[in-house]
Structure formats: C-alpha cells, structure tokens
Motif scaffolding. Structure first.
Motif, PDB file in Angstrom:
ATOM      1  N   UNK A  40      -4.138 -15.047   6.779  1.00  0.00           N
ATOM      2  CA  UNK A  40      -4.998 -13.922   7.162  1.00  0.00           C
ATOM      3  C   UNK A  40      -3.792 -13.235   7.406  1.00  0.00           C
ATOM      4  N   UNK A  41      -4.261 -11.798   6.865  1.00  0.00           N
ATOM      5  CA  UNK A  41      -2.652 -10.774   6.660  1.00  0.00           C
ATOM      6  C   UNK A  41      -3.010 -10.040   8.394  1.00  0.00           C
ATOM      7  N   UNK A  42      -1.575  -9.990   7.609  1.00  0.00           N
ATOM      8  CA  UNK A  42      -0.560  -8.842   6.484  1.00  0.00           C
ATOM      9  C   UNK A  42      -0.311  -9.601   5.889  1.00  0.00           C
ATOM     10  N   UNK A  43       0.316  -9.877   4.676  1.00  0.00           N
ATOM     11  CA  UNK A  43       1.017 -10.737   3.717  1.00  0.00           C
ATOM     12  C   UNK A  43       2.211  -9.847   3.602  1.00  0.00           C
ATOM     13  N   UNK A  44       3.322 -10.260   3.444  1.00  0.00           N
ATOM     14  CA  UNK A  44       4.876 -10.425   2.684  1.00  0.00           C
ATOM     15  C   UNK A  44       5.125 -10.976   1.221  1.00  0.00           C
ATOM     16  N   UNK A  45       5.433 -10.894   0.327  1.00  0.00           N
ATOM     17  CA  UNK A  45       5.705 -11.286  -0.748  1.00  0.00           C
ATOM     18  C   UNK A  45       6.642 -11.524  -1.574  1.00  0.00           C
ATOM     19  N   UNK A  46       7.463 -12.158  -2.498  1.00  0.00           N
ATOM     20  CA  UNK A  46       8.774 -12.154  -3.282  1.00  0.00           C
ATOM     21  C   UNK A  46       8.002 -12.453  -4.661  1.00  0.00           C
ATOM     22  N   UNK A 101       8.953  -5.379 -13.484  1.00  0.00           N
ATOM     23  CA  UNK A 101       9.709  -5.355 -12.282  1.00  0.00           C
ATOM     24  C   UNK A 101      10.322  -6.758 -12.031  1.00  0.00           C
ATOM     25  N   UNK A 102      11.561  -6.970 -11.833  1.00  0.00           N
ATOM     26  CA  UNK A 102      12.491  -7.714 -11.584  1.00  0.00           C
ATOM     27  C   UNK A 102      11.982  -8.641 -10.162  1.00  0.00           C
ATOM     28  N   UNK A 103      13.173 -10.146 -11.080  1.00  0.00           N
ATOM     29  CA  UNK A 103      12.815 -11.469  -9.406  1.00  0.00           C
ATOM     30  C   UNK A 103      13.466 -10.380  -8.767  1.00  0.00           C
ATOM     31  N   UNK A 104      12.491 -10.750  -7.248  1.00  0.00           N
ATOM     32  CA  UNK A 104      12.971  -9.877  -6.270  1.00  0.00           C
ATOM     33  C   UNK A 104      12.316  -8.779  -5.508  1.00  0.00           C
ATOM     34  N   UNK A 105      11.871  -8.375  -6.667  1.00  0.00           N
ATOM     35  CA  UNK A 105       9.836  -7.660  -6.531  1.00  0.00           C
ATOM     36  C   UNK A 105       9.163  -7.715  -4.987  1.00  0.00           C
ATOM     37  N   UNK A 106       9.640  -6.846  -3.993  1.00  0.00           N
ATOM     38  CA  UNK A 106       8.502  -7.518  -2.835  1.00  0.00           C
ATOM     39  C   UNK A 106       7.439  -6.538  -3.079  1.00  0.00           C
ATOM     40  N   UNK A 107       6.344  -7.121  -3.144  1.00  0.00           N
ATOM     41  CA  UNK A 107       4.879  -7.017  -2.246  1.00  0.00           C
ATOM     42  C   UNK A 107       4.546  -7.335  -0.540  1.00  0.00           C
TER      43      UNK A 107
END
Length: 260
Positions: free
Chosen positions: A11-17, A241-247
């Motif tokens: 389940x959310x929330x999700x933090x992704x890279x 968006x470069x690698x290391x972008x946060x979503x």
C-alpha cells in the motif's frame, strides 16, 4: 497479504528512485481534441473518459531503480485534464500505462486506480551515434514494439542539468482516477490486472536534476489496438530526469463512486 497469484500488496505511500523522460504534448495552449485510443477499453467503464478538457499532456517513460515492489520500467499516457465529479474544476488523469512487472501492475491498479498492463521494455544507446532508443512491446509480440522513441543530446544544452521539482510547476498536478475494471481472463488475473470500485485522488511529487534532450524520432501505435501511428503535438525537446530522481506517491484518497 498476497493475492491468489502470490502478488503481495504494497500500500501507499511509495517513495521511489529512478530516471525519466517526459514527452510534452501540446505545450503551448493545450489540446482540445483527445487522441483516439487514449484509454484502453479493457479498463474503464463506457463514457467515463468522454469529458476531456484539454491542457498540456504528457507521455512519460520511467526507469525505476528502487520501489517498494522492486525495479521496473514504465510508459504512461496523460492526455490532459478531464472533468471529475469530485471537484469544481477538471483534473489530470492517467488513461493508459504499461509496466514491466506484475507486482507494480497489481499494486498500481489497487492503490491508485492506475490502469497498468504488462509490457516488454528495451533501452539501447548506440556507441556510434550516441542515440538512445527506447522501445515498448506487448509480451506476446516482443519483437514488434508499439512504441519507439529515439533521443539524442543537444549540444551544450544537454550538458546543463538543473535542480527541478514538480512543486515549481504552475499546473494543478492532483490526479482523479475513476474506478477501473478487472481484466477478467486467466492471464489478466495472473498479471495482476485487478479492478476497483471507487475513485481515487492523489498528488505525486518528482524532484531531481533535469536537462533537455532532443526527440529524433517517435512512433506510437497499437498500444491498445487503436492508437494512431503518429502522435500529434509532441514537442521535440524532451525533459530528461537524471538517474537519482525521486518520486513520491502518497496513499490514495478514496472518493465516492460515480457513474460519470
């Protein structure tokens, strides 16, 4: 808890890279005519996507290196704003999306009403030309991609990366997603293509270092059987968006069921 096919619920929330490419559609003034086939007929109830209000649209490719369900690739379509019964003004909507993992298919559909389907992705950078080619194909026809984008650096411009976040964007990035239908086939169930019963709203956030690259060529057809071969209005400058972008994807807010 896992579903009957062994897919765990995250389940959310999700933090992704990860890293991403944003193809902007109709950046100046916005489009008022929705693209035929923008929504997969397997996902939405008839008429729910008819009230299109235009606005800036996006086609996004994302390579996630880290998420709560592991790494995966993603191609998503956001044509623009749609009327919603849950706000006085229209909201963005993800109408079609392809991913490389059944775990994110199941969770994206269950958590946020994001109509995910499985696909096969390939990323190739030519040592000769320096071009990066991205292809996406159905699992049944992996050698016949329905989406192809060829990208290259822009001299000087692409060497300049600047810190950026969607908090700075002038548009309202709250999404209202209608309930979606389950793909009621053995393969659909095994792929995690579950259905939902109520609307969901959420406001994602992205941040990182971004730069512009050029779209040399783009072909987009047969994603759901009806996409045209050419996507009109796509701006040639692509936000990379470069690698290391946060979503960050917050937990969805459940909205009342509607027949809109």
């Amino acid at each position: 808890m896992a579903n009957e096919y062994g897919i765990e619920h995250a389940p959310g929330p999700w933090e992704c890279t990860g890293e991403s490419w944003w193809f902007t559609c109709y950046p100046f003034g916005g489009n008022k005519n929705n693209v035929p086939g923008a929504a997969n007929v397997l996902d939405f109830h008839p008429g729910v996507n008819d009230k299109f209000d235009g606005g800036i649209g996006m086609i996004m490719v994302v390579r996630y290196s880290s998420t709560p369900v592991g790494p995966y690739d993603e191609l998503l379509y956001i044509p623009g704003y749609y009327d919603t019964p849950h706000a006085s003004s229209s909201r963005y909507r993800i109408t079609n999306i392809y991913v490389s993992s059944k775990e994110t298919t199941y969770n994206g559909r269950r958590n946020w009403n994001i109509p995910k389907h499985l696909a096969v992705f390939n990323f190739d950078k030519s040592e000769t030309t320096g071009h990066t080619t991205i292809t996406v194909a159905h699992p049944e026809t992996p050698d016949n991609p329905f989406f192809v984008a060829v990208l290259k650096d822009i001299p000087v411009v692409s060497s300049i990366g600047v810190p950026l976040s969607t908090s700075l964007f002038p548009m309202n990035l709250e999404f209202h997603q209608p309930d979606i239908k389950a793909v009621d086939t053995p393969q659909g169930k095994a792929n995690g293509e579950t259905g939902t019963e109520t609307w969901q709203s959420f406001r994602p956030w992205m941040g990182g270092k971004a730069r512009f690259v050029k779209c040399v060529d783009m072909k987009n057809g047969n994603g759901d059987g009806t996409w045209p071969d050419k996507v009109d209005g796509v701006w040639g400058a692509v936000l990379r968006w470069d690698a290391g972008m946060k979503l960050k994807f917050p937990a969805g807010t459940e909205l009342p069921k509607s027949n809109l």
